[in-house]
Motif scaffolding. Structure first.
Motif, PDB file in Angstrom:
ATOM      1  N   ALA A 190     -23.236 -11.746   5.718  1.00 33.78           N
ATOM      2  CA  ALA A 190     -22.699 -12.890   6.457  1.00 33.78           C
ATOM      3  C   ALA A 190     -23.763 -13.966   6.583  1.00 33.78           C
ATOM      4  O   ALA A 190     -24.972 -13.689   6.536  1.00 33.78           O
ATOM      5  N   THR A 191     -23.297 -15.186   6.760  1.00 29.45           N
ATOM      6  CA  THR A 191     -24.170 -16.336   7.012  1.00 29.45           C
ATOM      7  C   THR A 191     -23.703 -17.030   8.276  1.00 29.45           C
ATOM      8  O   THR A 191     -22.524 -17.373   8.407  1.00 29.45           O
ATOM      9  N   THR A 192     -24.615 -17.230   9.212  1.00 27.29           N
ATOM     10  CA  THR A 192     -24.298 -17.857  10.495  1.00 27.29           C
ATOM     11  C   THR A 192     -25.080 -19.146  10.650  1.00 27.29           C
ATOM     12  O   THR A 192     -26.281 -19.198  10.361  1.00 27.29           O
ATOM     13  N   VAL A 193     -24.396 -20.178  11.112  1.00 25.61           N
ATOM     14  CA  VAL A 193     -25.031 -21.443  11.482  1.00 25.61           C
ATOM     15  C   VAL A 193     -24.588 -21.756  12.908  1.00 25.61           C
ATOM     16  O   VAL A 193     -23.380 -21.733  13.202  1.00 25.61           O
ATOM     17  N   GLY A 194     -25.537 -21.990  13.801  1.00 28.53           N
ATOM     18  CA  GLY A 194     -25.193 -22.201  15.199  1.00 28.53           C
ATOM     19  C   GLY A 194     -26.043 -23.264  15.858  1.00 28.53           C
ATOM     20  O   GLY A 194     -27.126 -23.616  15.371  1.00 28.53           O
ATOM     21  N   LEU A 195     -25.547 -23.788  16.973  1.00 26.75           N
ATOM     22  CA  LEU A 195     -26.258 -24.789  17.772  1.00 26.75           C
ATOM     23  C   LEU A 195     -26.081 -24.427  19.241  1.00 26.75           C
ATOM     24  O   LEU A 195     -24.958 -24.228  19.710  1.00 26.75           O
ATOM     25  N   GLU A 196     -27.197 -24.339  19.952  1.00 24.97           N
ATOM     26  CA  GLU A 196     -27.176 -24.034  21.378  1.00 24.97           C
ATOM     27  C   GLU A 196     -27.857 -25.164  22.140  1.00 24.97           C
ATOM     28  O   GLU A 196     -28.944 -25.615  21.776  1.00 24.97           O
ATOM     29  N   THR A 197     -27.208 -25.608  23.195  1.00 25.49           N
ATOM     30  CA  THR A 197     -27.758 -26.631  24.081  1.00 25.49           C
ATOM     31  C   THR A 197     -27.989 -26.010  25.451  1.00 25.49           C
ATOM     32  O   THR A 197     -27.078 -25.397  26.018  1.00 25.49           O
ATOM     33  N   ILE A 198     -29.186 -26.160  25.970  1.00 27.33           N
ATOM     34  CA  ILE A 198     -29.550 -25.574  27.260  1.00 27.33           C
ATOM     35  C   ILE A 198     -30.042 -26.685  28.183  1.00 27.33           C
ATOM     36  O   ILE A 198     -30.893 -27.495  27.792  1.00 27.33           O
ATOM     37  N   PHE A 199     -29.515 -26.712  29.395  1.00 27.53           N
ATOM     38  CA  PHE A 199     -29.973 -27.652  30.412  1.00 27.53           C
ATOM     39  C   PHE A 199     -30.445 -26.843  31.612  1.00 27.53           C
ATOM     40  O   PHE A 199     -29.668 -26.147  32.261  1.00 27.53           O
ATOM     41  N   GLN A 200     -31.742 -26.910  31.886  1.00 23.34           N
ATOM     42  CA  GLN A 200     -32.335 -26.170  32.994  1.00 23.34           C
ATOM     43  C   GLN A 200     -33.348 -27.077  33.694  1.00 23.34           C
ATOM     44  O   GLN A 200     -34.551 -26.988  33.463  1.00 23.34           O
ATOM     45  N   PRO A 201     -32.857 -27.953  34.567  1.00 25.28           N
ATOM     46  CA  PRO A 201     -33.758 -28.921  35.196  1.00 25.28           C
ATOM     47  C   PRO A 201     -34.704 -28.296  36.214  1.00 25.28           C
ATOM     48  O   PRO A 201     -35.757 -28.869  36.511  1.00 25.28           O
TER      49      PRO A 201
END
Length: 708
Positions: free
Chosen positions: A479-490
């Motif tokens: 398998a091939t995975t492409v992902g994007l994660e956005t994290i907001f931790q002020p």
């Protein structure tokens, strides 16, 4: 060949010693001692602190970063540990650097241990690092055990609950010397059978469980640490519902089931050595062994003497023996201020042997002594290398490559015929993670990676059907995975993350019912030639006042679109109990079954001013597709061309701790307070292992803990 064959081939340690020799030749390594003033590494910023009012590790993990754990079948040794709807096969779990092996055995070990046994749980999405296991298309769950020296030196917990449940455990922990800390836990759990739908047949059998867990940490000087651990769980499950009793149905015209007992023993032993060096590098060598012995006893029919004396008596339908061995070595170190390298090798071995009795042999006048004997083996050798580069405080990246090589073999004696086959395969899997920190509190994480998953023996987690299924005919999944994660931790109080990914599968491995005869469903492994999983998940953590605050809330919601993008008819190789040769069955599907389209979770803990602690949690499972079968159970292979869509459901839990004094507290737990129950448990035309096995249950007891 018998089920009790001795192990003929184990992972060789030669590669480990060669790896160690290579590490010792790296510049600045040999002979260096750790700096006692060097600060220890802190926990990852996105690690979850596990301890709360929950009584066990499993209940404490529920809802954290989208983790969902559900027992599916106490007979089959199967459980479902999910992240974002993807199963444990694609989201493997580790504890202190060791892989957690086993189906239901996994969740049982975590279910019986006190929640503070595990200090932290980190959920890392996607295969962005070469060090992650070969099959981690969905990511990994990494558990960190608590230091025994930080636990109460005495912890006693006992109580009772629904269905005459009686449970107790005792744990001793602390420092034995200045260099040695250790903990040992003993426990038992007993409960009566459960007939949730009041049809006269038990949905969950009577449970008789005993277990122990022991671990020690030895500091060998300033820079060497030795970790040893062992655990055991034995569970007897009696008077449970087995297969559909077609003979009783034909005689009385009413749905009836046979009785089934399951006897399970599972052991594991772990050993690890860590060497920290002064320049920040770390060398670790770890190994484990785990084995499972399981007997499944069934009735042929509940009608006395239908096929001769003893037809309604229990016989050994399956005797299953499983052993796993794993050894790994890893080394990582910084190079200058901007680079860090990590490399490692791993070797694993899994063997599942079984004696099985063909029901049609008994019907034809045979005896249980005429058993089929089979053995599947999976040997996996792996190596990986990661290089991390952080040129500035705004940007860093990790790129690496993993190599996996697998050998599968199958040996079987079936109706006097000797069957042997084997196959080999390998893959090179590049992986990359790029992180960007555009402003305070914000992180953008892009990842891409290849994964490789070999087929595992079918009886590693399932015992349905009357004939052992050859797993080596299935091909490894890539398998091939492409992902994007956005994290907001002020700040420490808030953390919000959003993750989207697409995974393209070739030869996706799927466990399916390939044959249904006399309403006995026989599982086999299949390859879906092409499949695509689109995942989206949002998770939030809120802890006003930081980790020491009174309130902690974790919540998540996930979407999953898992579709078959290849040929609609999926071929499955199966050995039907009434045939002497293997058959190819075509199972049509558009969506990948047994994967919920929506998932959700919430876990909230609040500590009152007088130290009362209350936790509430919930896990949501959306609709999914499951297989269905022809209502005419006499006809062989009664698979319907269309899958059935299930209902969605919430499973809620409630726990509270009420201190009575400094050392004694009262605990109460309410499981599945929403009283959800799978609505087709009594329908032999569907596969019943997809929803809750038991309705609302409660337990309460006293806990005594003495701190130092």
């Amino acid at each position: 060949m018998t089920c009790k064959q001795t192990l003929r081939r184990r992972p060789s340690a030669v590669a480990v010693f060669l790896f160690l020799a290579a590490c010792l030749t790296l510049p600045g390594y040999a002979g260096e001692e750790a700096d006692p003033e060097e600060p220890t590494s802190s926990a990852p910023e996105d690690a979850v602190i596990v301890g709360d009012a929950s009584p066990t590790v499993t209940s404490a993990l529920q809802g954290k970063e989208g983790v969902r754990i559900q027992t599916l079948c106490t007979h089959c040794n199967s459980a479902n540990i999910q992240v974002g709807g993807l199963s444990q096969d694609l989201v493997p779990m580790s504890q202190d650097g060791f892989p957690v092996i086993g189906g239901l055995a996994t969740s049982l070990v975590l279910t019986v241990l006190p929640a503070d046994t595990i200090a932290e749980a980190e959920v890392l999405k996607g295969p962005g690092e070469a060090a992650e296991p070969s099959q981690a298309a969905g990511g990994v769950i990494a558990l960190t055990g608590a230091d025994p020296g930080d636990l109460p030196w005495l912890d006693v917990n006992s109580g009772s609950g629904s269905f005459d449940r009686q449970f107790a455990n005792l744990r001793l922990a602390g420092e034995l010397t200045e260099q040695v800390t250790a903990s040992v836990t003993f426990g038992m759990d007993k409960a009566d059978p459960i007939d949730d739908d009041n049809n006269g047949f038990n949905d969950v059998g009577r449970v008789d469980r005993e277990y122990y867990d022991a671990r020690t940490t030895i500091a060998l000087g300033l820079n060497h640490t030795l970790n040893l651990a062992t655990d055991y769980i034995g569970e007897d499950n009696f008077n449970a519902r087995g297969a559909f009793d077609i003979f009783g149905f034909l005689r009385d015209g009413e749905d009836q089931w046979t009785r089934e007992d399951t006897l399970l023993e599972r052991r594991s032993h772990r050993a690890g050595w860590t060497w920290n060096q002064r320049n920040g590098g770390t060398l670790a060598v770890r190994g484990l062994t785990a084995d499972r012995d399981q007997r499944v006893l069934s009735q042929l029919t509940a009608i006395p003497d239908l096929f001769g004396p003893g037809s309604d008596q229990l016989f050994d339908r399956f005797q299953i023996e499983e052993e796993n061995h794993w050894v790994g070595a890893s080394y990582d170190r910084p190079i200058g201020f901007a680079w860090r390298i990590s490399t490692g090798i791993e070797s694993s071995y899994q063997r599942v042997a079984a004696n099985s009795v063909n029901i049609f042999t008994l019907i034809g006048g045979g005896t249980p002594d005429e058993a089929e004997e089979a053995e599947d083996k999976v040997e996996l050798q792996s190596a990986y290398f990661d290089a991390g580069w952080a040129p500035s405080t705004k940007f860093d990246m990790l790129f690496g490559v993993r190599y996996d090589d697998v050998e599968l073999s199958h040996d079987e004696i079936n109706l006097g015929r000797v069957i042997q086959n084997s196959q080999e395969d390998s893959q090179v899997s590049p992986r990359v993670t790029v992180r960007w920190f555009p402003s305070t509190g914000w992180t953008l994480r892009f990842l891409a990676g290849r994964t490789f998953r070999p087929p595992k023996p079918i009886l590693a987690e399932v015992c349905c059907g009357q004939s052992y299924q050859d797993s080596s005919s299935a091909r490894p999944e890539t398998a091939t995975t492409v992902g994007l994660e956005t994290i907001f931790q002020p700040d420490p109080e808030w953390r919000v993350s959003a993750y989207v990914a697409r995974t393209e599968f070739d030869d996706h491995l799927l466990r399916l019912v390939a044959w249904s005869q006399l309403f006995i469903q026989t599982y086999a492994l299949a390859n879906v030639s092409e499949a695509q999983a689109d995942t989206a998940e949002i998770a939030m953590r809120y802890t006003p006042g930081g980790a020491g605050g009174r309130l902690q809330v974790d919540t998540s919601i996930g979407w999953l679109d898992f579709s078959n993008t290849g040929a609609r008819d999926v071929p499955v190789e199966v050995a039907p109990p009434s045939f002497a040769t293997t058959q190819t069955v075509l199972v049509p599907m558009d969506e990948i079954p047994y994967r919920p389209e929506r998932t959700g979770s919430i876990a909230a803990t609040y500590r009152f001013a007088d130290k009362y602690l209350v936790s509430i949690g919930g896990n949501y499972t959306g609709e999914m597709w499951i297989q269905q079968f022809n209502a005419d159970g006499i006809s062989p292979n009664g698979l319907e061309p269309e899958f059935r869509r299930t209902d969605d459901f919430w499973i809620g839990t409630l726990s509270a701790i009420i201190p009575l004094n400094e050392t004694v507290e009262f605990q109460i737990n309410l499981d599945n307070f929403t009283d959800e129950l799978q609505d087709d448990l009594g329908d032999p035309t569907t596969d019943y292992n997809w929803g809750p096995l038991a309705g609302r249950t409660w337990s309460a007891g006293l806990r005594i803990h003495l701190n130092r």
